[in-house]
Design a protein around this motif. Structure first.
Motif, mmCIF file in Angstrom:
data_model
loop_
_atom_site.group_PDB
_atom_site.id
_atom_site.type_symbol
_atom_site.label_atom_id
_atom_site.label_comp_id
_atom_site.label_asym_id
_atom_site.label_seq_id
_atom_site.Cartn_x
_atom_site.Cartn_y
_atom_site.Cartn_z
ATOM 1 N N THR A 1 -8.493 -3.213 -117.147
ATOM 2 C CA THR A 1 -7.801 -3.397 -115.862
ATOM 3 C C THR A 1 -6.649 -2.401 -115.741
ATOM 4 O OG1 THR A 1 -6.326 -4.772 -114.514
ATOM 5 C CG2 THR A 1 -6.466 -5.375 -116.812
ATOM 6 N N ASP B 1 -4.142 -3.108 -114.184
ATOM 7 C CA ASP B 1 -2.923 -3.913 -114.057
ATOM 8 C C ASP B 1 -2.220 -4.150 -115.410
ATOM 9 O OD1 ASP B 1 -3.721 -4.117 -111.415
ATOM 10 O OD2 ASP B 1 -4.637 -6.086 -111.682
ATOM 11 N N GLY C 1 -1.254 -3.430 -108.949
ATOM 12 C CA GLY C 1 -0.805 -4.159 -110.144
ATOM 13 C C GLY C 1 -0.974 -5.650 -110.011
ATOM 14 N N GLU D 1 2.826 -3.891 -105.425
ATOM 15 C CA GLU D 1 2.226 -4.606 -104.286
ATOM 16 C C GLU D 1 2.608 -6.083 -104.291
ATOM 17 O OE1 GLU D 1 -2.070 -4.474 -104.458
ATOM 18 O OE2 GLU D 1 -2.127 -5.084 -106.550
ATOM 19 N N ARG E 1 -7.525 3.440 -109.079
ATOM 20 C CA ARG E 1 -8.602 2.911 -109.927
ATOM 21 C C ARG E 1 -9.761 3.901 -110.058
ATOM 22 N NH1 ARG E 1 -9.677 -2.924 -107.506
ATOM 23 N NH2 ARG E 1 -11.788 -2.154 -107.251
#
Ligand code: F6P
Length: 386
Positions: A134, A136, A179, A230, A283
């Motif tokens: 990920t 994130d 994120g 975000e 991404r």
């Protein structure tokens, strides 16, 4: 002979292919005979028996390729036990396909939601080994996920580009960084690109603190770069219940927190404010060299576990070592940035504003007393002079 199923689930990221390649190359290189079944589009493939038999060749030439050769989709954990629109029991269907193909193990690549379902499959008796992906970096049990460093590179590059135009025009620029509910990406890209203000969900902001920081910048440099996660949230909104906040967002005239901030900063300071949202570019594309190596290593270690018949683990990274983490320790937990993390304190000591009004002026490595609110209170709320 080992029969291995493999799937990628959730939002994609860079180095998914590199990780799968690491698994397959290691297996193929071992003495063991292997059969690889690639399930398409995440858990959907396992539920509906949509798979392809793959060989080592399918994993050749994909080290640098972004996305996932297996495709992915989001299959929310909260509805995984509900029947599908045709009444199919999804969990039973996944077990059925696993046993029908006589698999020894499923290799599952994913983030938080994916790990909850992977753990459920483990509890249901399937052999599972997972890999942490990920952008994130919010997966519990590993210091780092693959995809994260590549996304940091892209978000950093975006803010670097904004820097020059912000300086030319003397504008305030907000760059909204992905994120989800955590600030790892924003914190790292913000620091890497020299942002003046960094706003992350874990440190709710006070608009007045941001305005003060913008005014201060105006006096010295006349432009300001704000990296906003975000999921960034104001101190007021952080007090709302989850439901109240969701309603507030739904009714908001702004598409995201960055546009709301831009409007408020523009009105309060009279400065020109622009918003840039790099979005899914973060991404996309080829994994950075760090992620290629990292994902290959994790993939190779996953194959090692399979060869030893050790199942029920995520292959993670702790204190610079590759480790196996029991799935039950990972599933359902979020790894967020601690507001007290040393990196946050170091950023504050460099004068980066987090919008919370807590400054660090002393070395956190050697001094435990650092952390003073501008209001004259320390972090515990006591008057700092008493
Ligand atoms: O989890 C990765 C992520 O890119 C988050 O940063 C972001 O909030 C979300 O996925 C976006 O999801 P989607 O691609 O489904 O819009």
């Amino acid at each position: 002979m080992k029969r291995i199923g493999m799937l990628t689930s959730g939002g994609d990221c860079q180095a998914l292919n590199a990780a799968m390649r690491g698994v397959v190359k290691t297996l193929v290189h071992s003495e063991e005979e292997v059969e690889i079944y690639g399930f398409l589009d995440g858990y959907k493939g396992l539920i509906y028996g949509d798979y392809r038999m793959l060989t080592g060749k399918d994993f050749s030439g994909i080290l640098t390729k972004g996305g996932t050769i297996l495709g992915t989709s989001r299959t929310p954990f909260k509805t995984i036990k509900d029947p599908d629109e045709n009444g199919l029991d999804k969990v039973e269907a996944m077990k059925h396909n696993y046993y029908k193909l006589n698999l020894d193990c499923m290799v599952i690549l994913g983030g938080n939601g994916t790990h909850k379902t992977a753990n459920l499959l483990r509890q249901e008796g399937l052999n599972v080994v997972t890999l942490p992906k990920t952008i994130d970096n919010d997966l519990y049990g590993t210091d780092m996920t693959f995809g994260f460093q590549s996304a940091v590179d892209i978000a950093t590059n975006c803010i670097d580009c904004i820097h020059t135009t912000a300086a030319s025009h003397g504008r305030v620029f907000i760059v909204e960084v992905m994120g989800h509910k955590v600030g790892w990406l924003t914190l790292n890209a913000g620091m890497a690109s020299g942002a003046d203000i960094i706003l992350i969900p874990e440190i709710p902001y006070d608009l007045n603190e941001i305005l003060a920081a913008v005014e201060k910048r105006k006096k010295n440099s006349h432009f300001t770069i704000i990296a906003v996660a975000e999921g960034a949230i104001s101190k007021e909104d952080a007090k709302l219940s989850k439901k109240e906040y969701a309603k507030k967002l739904k009714d908001s005239p702004y598409p995201s927190v960055s546009y709301e901030l831009a409007d408020k900063i523009g009105k309060a300071t009279g400065q020109e404010v622009r918003v840039t949202v790099p979005g899914h570019t973060q991404r996309g594309g080829s994994p950075c060299p760090y992620d290629r190596v990292f994902a290959s290593r994790l993939g190779s270690e996953a194959a090692n576990l399979i060869l030893k018949g050790e199942y029920g683990f995520m292959v993670g990274y702790k204190d610079r070592e590759i480790v196996k983490v029991p799935l039950e320790e990972v599933a359902g937990k979020l790894k967020s940035v601690s507001p007290d993390a040393r990196i946050v304190k170091e950023a504050k000591m460099m004068g980066i504003c987090f919008g919370d009004g807590v400054d660090y002026v002393e070395d956190p490595v050697t001094d435990k007393k650092a952390g003073k609110e501008k209001s004259g209170k320390d972090k515990s709320g006591k008057d700092k002079d008493k």
